[in-house]
Enzyme design. Sequence first.
Site, mmCIF file in Angstrom:
data_model
loop_
_atom_site.group_PDB
_atom_site.id
_atom_site.type_symbol
_atom_site.label_atom_id
_atom_site.label_comp_id
_atom_site.label_asym_id
_atom_site.label_seq_id
_atom_site.Cartn_x
_atom_site.Cartn_y
_atom_site.Cartn_z
ATOM 1 N N ASP A 1 35.177 45.689 51.830
ATOM 2 C CA ASP A 1 36.309 45.692 52.499
ATOM 3 C C ASP A 1 37.491 46.740 51.917
ATOM 4 O OD1 ASP A 1 35.745 44.115 54.550
ATOM 5 O OD2 ASP A 1 36.886 42.423 53.866
HETATM 6 N N1 URA Z 1 33.441 39.330 52.521
HETATM 7 C C1 URA Z 1 34.570 39.948 52.972
HETATM 8 O O1 URA Z 1 35.281 39.037 53.811
HETATM 9 N N2 URA Z 1 34.882 41.005 52.635
HETATM 10 C C2 URA Z 1 34.178 41.657 51.661
HETATM 11 O O2 URA Z 1 34.736 42.760 51.197
HETATM 12 C C3 URA Z 1 32.681 40.946 51.073
HETATM 13 C C4 URA Z 1 32.667 39.960 51.769
#
Ligand code: URA
Length: 238
Positions: A104
């Site tokens: 993310d």
């Molecule tokens: N899980 C999440 O919620 N975000 C990420 O970036 C990776 C795994």
Amino acid sequence: MERIDKILSNLGHGTRKEVKAILKKGKVEVDGVIISDNAMKIDPDKAIIKVSGEEINYRKYIYLIMNKPSGVVSATVDKHDETVIDLIDEEYKAFDPFPIGRLDKDTVGLLLITNDGELNHKLIAPKNHVDKVYYAEINRFVDESDVNAFKKGVVIDDGYKCMPAILEVLNADENGSEIMVTIQEGKFHQVKRMFESVDKKVVFLRRVSFGPLKLDENLLEGQCRELSEDEINSLKQV
Ligand code: URA
């Protein structure tokens, strides 16, 4: 056998036209002989190619490990945000690399970047169950019931039952917790959604390992380096 202008252009030495000009100036040496014919075909795996006296490192694929910073997106292009590809050196951009899977925008840590499509498919294929380990800070007290729920497999907002995950509590009190979690899947926002399913919120997330690879402590956020042969081979064996 490949044309010298194509090889040099693919390695980031300019457009075909620019490479032609470099060749004309006598700056390119192949196995000790200066060549000026831009259409000349050579075997890039065997020939020793020098540009302005410097030997070039020919390879078809590149494999980078990045310590992704917060605020950039795991994509090759984006209309609004800076991407992880914007952060890498020009010499690597010539290979048209892309991230393996996604973190993310606000997640930091280990992100692999390559132009090897086959390895990418292998590593993100759900059936391959590659372990991904995350360090996270959580807004509330994470306790044994959460550890057990994760072990059984929590059900997230869209009704999907996650595979069993290993949750380890590093420390926890009423103000929040620090944890490590190992998951084998890579669903969108997976770790955040897993904690939401037990009424908690991830306030910080860092990926610390991906399969056999660990986040390199020497890499500052935003930096990357090429993987070693051993690291590439270990990934290929996943
Ligand atoms: N899980 C999440 O919620 N975000 C990420 O970036 C990776 C795994």
